[in-house]
Structures are given as structure tokens and as C-alpha cells.
Motif scaffolding. Sequence first.
Motif, short mmCIF file in Angstrom:
data_model
loop_
_atom_site.label_atom_id
_atom_site.label_comp_id
_atom_site.label_asym_id
_atom_site.label_seq_id
_atom_site.Cartn_x
_atom_site.Cartn_y
_atom_site.Cartn_z
N LEU A 65 -26.71 26.52 34.79
CA LEU A 65 -25.83 25.59 35.49
C LEU A 65 -26.18 25.38 36.96
CD1 LEU A 65 -22.23 26.07 34.09
CD2 LEU A 65 -23.44 23.91 34.48
N PRO A 66 -26.56 26.41 37.72
CA PRO A 66 -26.82 26.19 39.14
C PRO A 66 -27.85 25.13 39.42
CG PRO A 66 -26.68 28.53 38.66
CD PRO A 66 -26.66 27.83 37.36
N CYS A 67 -28.78 24.90 38.51
CA CYS A 67 -29.84 23.92 38.77
C CYS A 67 -29.65 22.62 38.01
CB CYS A 67 -31.20 24.53 38.44
SG CYS A 67 -31.36 25.04 36.74
N MET A 68 -28.49 22.41 37.42
CA MET A 68 -28.28 21.20 36.63
C MET A 68 -27.77 20.06 37.50
SD MET A 68 -26.59 22.65 33.15
CE MET A 68 -27.52 23.72 32.08
N ALA A 69 -28.22 18.89 37.17
CA ALA A 69 -27.75 17.70 37.89
C ALA A 69 -26.49 17.20 37.23
CB ALA A 69 -28.84 16.63 37.86
N ALA A 80 -21.35 20.77 39.24
CA ALA A 80 -22.41 20.62 38.23
C ALA A 80 -21.76 20.52 36.85
CB ALA A 80 -23.36 21.80 38.29
N MET A 81 -22.32 19.63 36.02
CA MET A 81 -21.81 19.41 34.67
C MET A 81 -22.92 19.64 33.64
SD MET A 81 -18.56 18.52 34.83
CE MET A 81 -18.19 17.51 33.40
N ALA A 82 -22.56 20.26 32.53
CA ALA A 82 -23.52 20.48 31.46
C ALA A 82 -22.83 20.28 30.13
CB ALA A 82 -24.09 21.89 31.54
N LEU A 83 -23.58 19.67 29.19
CA LEU A 83 -23.05 19.46 27.84
C LEU A 83 -23.40 20.66 26.96
CD1 LEU A 83 -23.89 15.74 26.95
CD2 LEU A 83 -21.64 16.74 27.40
N THR A 84 -22.47 21.07 26.15
CA THR A 84 -22.73 22.11 25.15
C THR A 84 -22.52 21.61 23.73
OG1 THR A 84 -20.45 22.88 25.32
CG2 THR A 84 -22.09 23.97 26.73
N LYS A 85 -21.86 20.47 23.59
CA LYS A 85 -21.61 19.98 22.24
C LYS A 85 -21.28 18.51 22.24
CE LYS A 85 -18.80 21.00 18.11
NZ LYS A 85 -17.70 21.83 17.56
N VAL A 86 -21.89 17.75 21.33
CA VAL A 86 -21.52 16.37 21.01
C VAL A 86 -21.51 16.29 19.48
CG1 VAL A 86 -22.09 13.94 21.19
CG2 VAL A 86 -22.54 15.46 23.13
N ASP A 87 -20.36 16.05 18.92
CA ASP A 87 -20.23 16.07 17.47
C ASP A 87 -19.28 14.96 17.02
OD1 ASP A 87 -20.74 17.50 14.90
OD2 ASP A 87 -18.56 17.75 14.97
N ALA A 92 -17.97 18.67 24.53
CA ALA A 92 -17.64 19.90 25.25
C ALA A 92 -18.76 20.23 26.23
CB ALA A 92 -17.42 21.04 24.27
N GLY A 93 -18.38 21.03 27.22
CA GLY A 93 -19.38 21.41 28.21
C GLY A 93 -18.85 22.43 29.19
N LEU A 94 -19.57 22.58 30.32
CA LEU A 94 -19.23 23.51 31.39
C LEU A 94 -19.25 22.78 32.72
CD1 LEU A 94 -21.42 26.59 30.37
CD2 LEU A 94 -18.94 26.41 30.16
N ALA A 95 -18.38 23.23 33.62
CA ALA A 95 -18.34 22.70 34.98
C ALA A 95 -18.42 23.87 35.95
CB ALA A 95 -17.07 21.89 35.22
N LYS A 96 -19.09 23.65 37.08
CA LYS A 96 -19.24 24.72 38.06
C LYS A 96 -19.15 24.16 39.48
CE LYS A 96 -22.31 28.39 39.65
NZ LYS A 96 -23.60 29.08 39.44
N PRO A 98 -15.36 28.70 44.55
CA PRO A 98 -16.81 28.50 44.68
C PRO A 98 -17.59 29.40 43.73
CG PRO A 98 -15.95 29.72 46.56
CD PRO A 98 -14.77 29.22 45.80
N GLY A 99 -18.59 28.81 43.08
CA GLY A 99 -19.46 29.56 42.17
C GLY A 99 -18.86 29.86 40.83
N VAL A 100 -17.64 29.40 40.56
CA VAL A 100 -16.98 29.70 39.29
C VAL A 100 -17.20 28.55 38.33
CG1 VAL A 100 -14.78 30.15 38.16
CG2 VAL A 100 -15.27 31.17 40.40
N LYS A 101 -17.46 28.86 37.08
CA LYS A 101 -17.65 27.82 36.06
C LYS A 101 -16.51 27.90 35.05
CE LYS A 101 -20.95 30.83 33.67
NZ LYS A 101 -21.09 31.79 34.75
N GLN A 102 -16.22 26.74 34.47
CA GLN A 102 -15.14 26.66 33.48
C GLN A 102 -15.58 25.73 32.36
OE1 GLN A 102 -11.31 25.51 34.98
NE2 GLN A 102 -10.39 25.33 32.93
#
Length: 856
Positions: free
Chosen positions: A14-18, A55-62, A75-79, A132-136
Motif C-alpha cells: 500500500l505505501p507505494c500504490m497510486a 492510497a487506495m488498492a483493490l482486493t476484489k471485483v466480483d 473491496a479494497g484497502l485505504a491508507k 497517519p499510517g493506518v490502513k482500513q
Amino acid sequence: MRTVKRAVALAALLPCMAMAAPTTLASPARAGSAPVQARAQSPAQAQARAKAQVAMALTKVDPKSVNEKSRIQIAGLAKNRTGHQMPGLHLRLRYSTTPVLSRSQLDQLAATPPNALPNIGPEKQIPGASAPGVKQSWQFQTTVKDLGLRAPAGTPGVYPIGVEVLNSARQVVGGITTFLTFMPKKAAFTPVSVGWVWPLVDGMHRTNDQTFLDDDLTESVSAGGRLNRLVSAASATDTPITWAIDPALLDDVRRMASGDYTVRAPGVKKGVQKKKSAAAAAWLTALKNASKKDPYFTLPYADPDVVALVRRKTPRDIGVAFDARNTGVATQVLGRAADAQVAWPPSGAAGPGTVDQLAKNALKGGGAFLMSSSQFQNPAGGALPNATTTLQTHYGAKTTLLYDDKLNKIVSEGSRSASGGLLTEQRFLAETAIIAGEAPNRPRTVVLAPDRHWDPADGVAKNLLKYTKGAKWLHEVPLSKIESAEPQGRVFNGYSDDYQQYELGDAHLAQVQAIARQAGAFEAVMTGSTRISYERALLRMESAAWRTSPRHARAARKQLEDELTADMDLVRIVTTKSKRVLMGGSSGRLPVLVENTLPHQSVKVRLVATSENSAKLRLGTLAPEDAVIELAPGERAQRWIPAQAAGNGNFHVSLELEIPGSGGRTYGDGESITVTVTGYGRLALLITGGGLAVLFVGVGVRAIRARRRRKAEAAGDGSTGMGSAGAGEQGTGFPGPGFPGAGIPAAELPGVPGAGASGGGQPAEPGISAGPGISAGSAAAGPGAGSAAEAAGTYRAPAGPGAAGSPGPAAQETFAEAAGSSGSSAAERAQSGGISESAADGQAGRRGEHRRRDGD
């Protein structure tokens, strides 16, 4: 379980994701268009990217493709990556109900932040990401009906959908965009035929055939490694693929699997011994099983930079890399010969000279080029492009398969992370769906050939093959079927000079060629079965894999050069530490020792010696059968070089080994020795020393006798203590003038002047005889008969057999000093100057007579 694995991987990434789709890198073939792509983004888009605070990342598209009744889960993660608190963060779904109509529009939307999408969906809070630095983690669930999506009649529809992040002030601080593909119930289109090329290529890991630069291959072929994932993905599905295999990779892995091997990093003096690799052996077995039902073709050994080699006018190495003795490694490992003929230049780009060389070496019996679609213009008249065309070469028109450059970049460069891999999968489905809808009633073909060093995240490669087979708008086919399709006329753009900056540099290739010349000399002296070869090592140094790492290429090249020099030095001229040879006298023979310590390799060399000052030291030549030296492993041979010196001193001699029959081509660096020439040889010194010893003994004896006489004279009795004088005495016991003082009868001295003269027959004194060191003329001479040289004390060498050699300069100097010293007795001067014993006795007698007369 897979969702959990992806979530764990995303936690680290996540830290390096756009905030949106991953940015692609320009390949050499597309480098010129990279700045244009960057300018295509609006200032607002660039600003949004720069200010993305979450930062946003996808973990699932169904599901992957939806229909009218589908329920959609994203679904995904945010940080929070700002470093400070961001209270009030919440997410909002954005989408568009207007389908994407073209691939260019798809490009624009992929680069657009989700807040640009017109429709707004549900929202939800993410309080956990405020710190700061926490992801959800987050998740949205909706339906196709709720979003109001409608597919075009009979063809797939592609819709953008995204999630944006808002702060408490309702400002956008992050987001991500992807695509949904809508498949209608009633399809009215022809599926797109897709052919996959599956690359098994890696960087170069060895210098010579025995030494590895690193042990990275162990990780790559082990579980979870890059090469392991590619083989596992291919074996997990039955989607047809065509393998593209570098024989050098199989050669490296086979070496690791066959026994212990050495790893020595550049610059490190001592290597590390590694045990036989079980992981390498397991990977080769897995590859053999995974590929047994699929065709494969081989790249030239080590995948050399054929474009750079042609530019430098060194095409011979291309033929060597394609030769069966090198590409045949794949046949040995896989147990079957390559059943496809494909020529694939690096980055899919090549000029006319390169395609001629590839056609000559790879397509002699048919087959096709594999190149990037960016190298050709689109078909004339607005026709939609297919994958098959032709390319004119010096060897005739050749079928050419064009892989889709845009789709290839998406697959190759966007799949390196778990989140990027998910975006890649969605984009792959969207791109191919639009291709199917562009001309629904016409057959379309697409070739995918990911980057040679493709490194997809875990599961991505397998999913792409699965979707190729499972998507209703796609039809998986072998590459050979696309090759046999009707070619489409397209214009070849040629090879841009701008691409030269991505090739291997001229300096690197020039130095590799210098090493190749050295290696050629090494191989030329080998006889019998050749056990040591640098052919593959040189091909590895010309690999296109070095394009992106010039610093590592330089270090590997230096190490290879050092290894070759060390091997060549095992056939050498052996010299002493001082590199000096002593030659006594004006002529002699110089010893030269040549040895071969190569293991299991016989050699043949020619020994050549050259004097650097031929006027002072002239060297003879060896007989032809002696000059050429054949040495078995561990054998030595000595040769003697005739030499003639014109003076004393130190002279340099160059010793070289030449390749027999090469017209004077040298082997190795040779040696230089110093020949020290002295005026006298060992034999001359022994003779001179012996003569001096005899002379000094004689002088000592005479000195003792003379001393006794002087004592007797001083006593006044006239006796010398040597017995009676006998007949012929003149009252003193000394012989008179004109008589031979040696006491030898004249009859026994034939031919001596004065023989037969009257006079005393005085017997010889006891213990004294005319020895071989005394000339006959000196023994018979009377008073005044000695020569002027004798009177001056000069040594005269005795003649005849058994005569001692002439004294050295030091002895002559001693004699001259004795002859010229004042106050010495006549006997002493006679002894020092070489006067005969009889003459000395005569002179002593006369001096005694004169003293008695004066006394009377």
C-alpha cells in the motif's frame, strides 16, 4: 483463502500504490511516445494525482463480467499517508452508465480519477484510516440494476466504476478506477481469437561455464519465485500457449541441478560453493510436464541483442547463438525438439538488416516473425487490425505475427503487485471486449507476448489464461492457427534511430569482441576433444538482458576477462623469479620450460625466442620438430635455444608462444628474460684456477730453496745443503756460463740450442725436475740466454700437450709487480717473473763469487 492472501500482500504494498490505475513504463519500442502520453493528462488530473493523500488498492471485483442479474462486490484497502490526522474520511462510489465505445476512450478513463465519473453511488465512513499510517479495509455491494447498466445490443459493454475518498471538507483526497464488462444474454458477435506466447527468459547469471555471478535463480525457480509462478500458471490451465524459451536459462538451471556449483560475485576474489539445487531439479521437471502438450520455440542462446550486433556489423555471433549446438540445450532438457519456428527480436522491434539476419538463421524452414504492432501502420482504408501480416526480407516475404502493443504493455507492466494485478485483469477483459464489439461480425485475432522478463503477481498469470478460456467474447487458439490466417497488408515503419539508446553500447560490445579474440586464440591451441569453451560465455555477455543494467554488465565483463586470462595462463612459459639466465662464455644454449596445467585438455604451441639486441646477442632457431610443442594435461617440456654473444653484459630476450599454422598469431602475453653474458665460461675458469694453483705452489717451493741458499752463503761455507757439486764446479758449486743448469744431458734435449756444448755434467738437484709447467728452452739456457720478456718478469705460457692455460688478468698483474719491485733477490725475481730455476741459480752463484772477490 485467496482473498486473505491478497489482503496480506496489499498490506505491504500500500505505501507505494497510486490512487488510480498503475502507471506504465515506456518500453524501448514505445519510448518515443511516453512524453505524449504524459501530456495527454489534463492539469487537473496531474494535480489530483500529486495531491492524493489516501492510497487506495483493490482486493476484489466480483464477478469479472456481469449480466442483468449480477450482484457486484468491490473491496479494497485505504491508507492515510499524510503523516497527520484526517478525521471524517469517507468513501463514495462513482460510475458511468454510458458504455466505453473505443480503446482510446478506455485509455483516457483509466487515467482519469473517479471523481470525473458522472454518477454517484452510496457512501460509507472509514474512520480507521484517519490516523497517519493506518490502513482500513472497505467494501461496496450493489447490483447491475441499481447502477442502471445496459449492454449494447448483442455485444459486450464496458463501464468505468471507481471509488473516491473524501475528507471532512468534502474534498477528494484519493481514489481508484477500474472497469466492469457487461455480457448480454444474447450474443451477436464473433469471439476474438487470442494466442499467447509464454516467455521463459531471465537475466544472465554466469560468466564462464563454471562460475555463477549470483544465486538469484535459486529463488526464482523455488516456490513463489518468478519462474516458478509462470510454470505453475501454465500447468494450472489447459489454455493453449506457445512457449518462448531461452536455452541459456535451461543451461543455467541444469548446471545447478546437476551438481555443486560456484557463485562468485564480481569483485570478490573467492567464490562460494553451493550444493546441488533440489529446487532447480524440481523446476525442470515441472517445466517438462507443463509444456509437454504445448509447442515451443527457442530464442537464440542467451537472447543476444541482435539489433546492436547488426549495427556493429558483427552478425556472425547471431548465427552462433542460433546454432543447434547451443539451442539444442532445450531439446536435451525437455526431451523433444522445438516444434515452432518464431523469430522474436528484443522489444519486438528490428530494422531491415536485423530481420534479414533473423530470417536467415531462424526462419530457414518456414515460421514467422513475432513483432510489436507499433512497428507497423494500421491497415489502409480504416480496416481494423489483425495479428497476421507479412514482412519483406532479403530471403523473401515472411509471415509476421504482431502482438497488440497496448494490451501487451498492460499485461506486462501493470501486474507486478496484487492490486495492480487485479486492475490488469479487469483492464484485459475490458480491452478484449471492446475489440470484440468494434466489428462484431468479423473475425479478429490478437496475440499477447508479455515482456521477456514478465513478473506478474501471484495468481495473475493463471487468471489471465483462465479468463482467456472462460470469457464468452474470447476464444483461445494456438499461435500456429493465427500464423496460418490470411495475412493483412500493413506497412512496416522500420526501426527508429531513437531506439539505439536502449541497445547495448558500442563500447561494451567492442570489449566483448576483444575478449572473443582472446578466447579464439585459447581455443586454437587446444588439441583433441575440446573440454573448455568460452563460446556460450561470450553470447551471455551480448545478451539483450544487459540493456537495463550497464553497471552490472561492466562488472560481469571484467570478471569474464579475468577468468579467461587465468585459464590461458595455465599454458605458459615457466621462468625463475628473477627472470635471469647466466651464460658463461661467448656461446651457449638458453633453457626454456613450457608447461600445460589445464585439466583434461591437451594443447599444441610453437615456441619463439627473440633477442632485443641481435647485434650483441644472436639467437639460433630450433628445429621445426622442437619448436612445436605438444603437451598433455599436466605435462612439461624443455627446449634449448642456441645463443651467440658478441660481448659481456645483460641482454633482454622475449619468449612467446604462437599458435601453430596461424602465421605468427601469438598466444597469451609471453615472457621476457634477461641473459647475463660473462667473458669466461665455467670450464675456462676451472682451467685458469688450476693453472694458478700449480704456479703458486712452484713459486713457494723455489722461494724456500732460495732462502736456504742465502743462509748458506751468509755462513761462508759455500754449501747449499743440497749435496756435492760434482765435476765441472768452479769453486762455488754453481754451473758456469753456457751450461744447462737443469743437469739434464744434452742428448736428451734434441733440437734445443746449445745441445752438445762442453761443460759440467752436474746432476739435477734432488727433488727438482723440469716439470710440464716449465718450457724446455728455459731449462737449457745459460746466463744471459733468457729473453727480454723473461728478464722483465712476464709470464710465458708453456707449449705442448698438458700445458696449463694462461693466467687471468689478476695473475698477470701480480707477476708484473714482482718483476718491477726493487731490493728483491734475483731468485725472488726469477720466481715471480717466470725465469727458469737454473738461470736463477747461475745468477746467485755469480753474485756470491763477486762478493768473495771483493772480500779478498
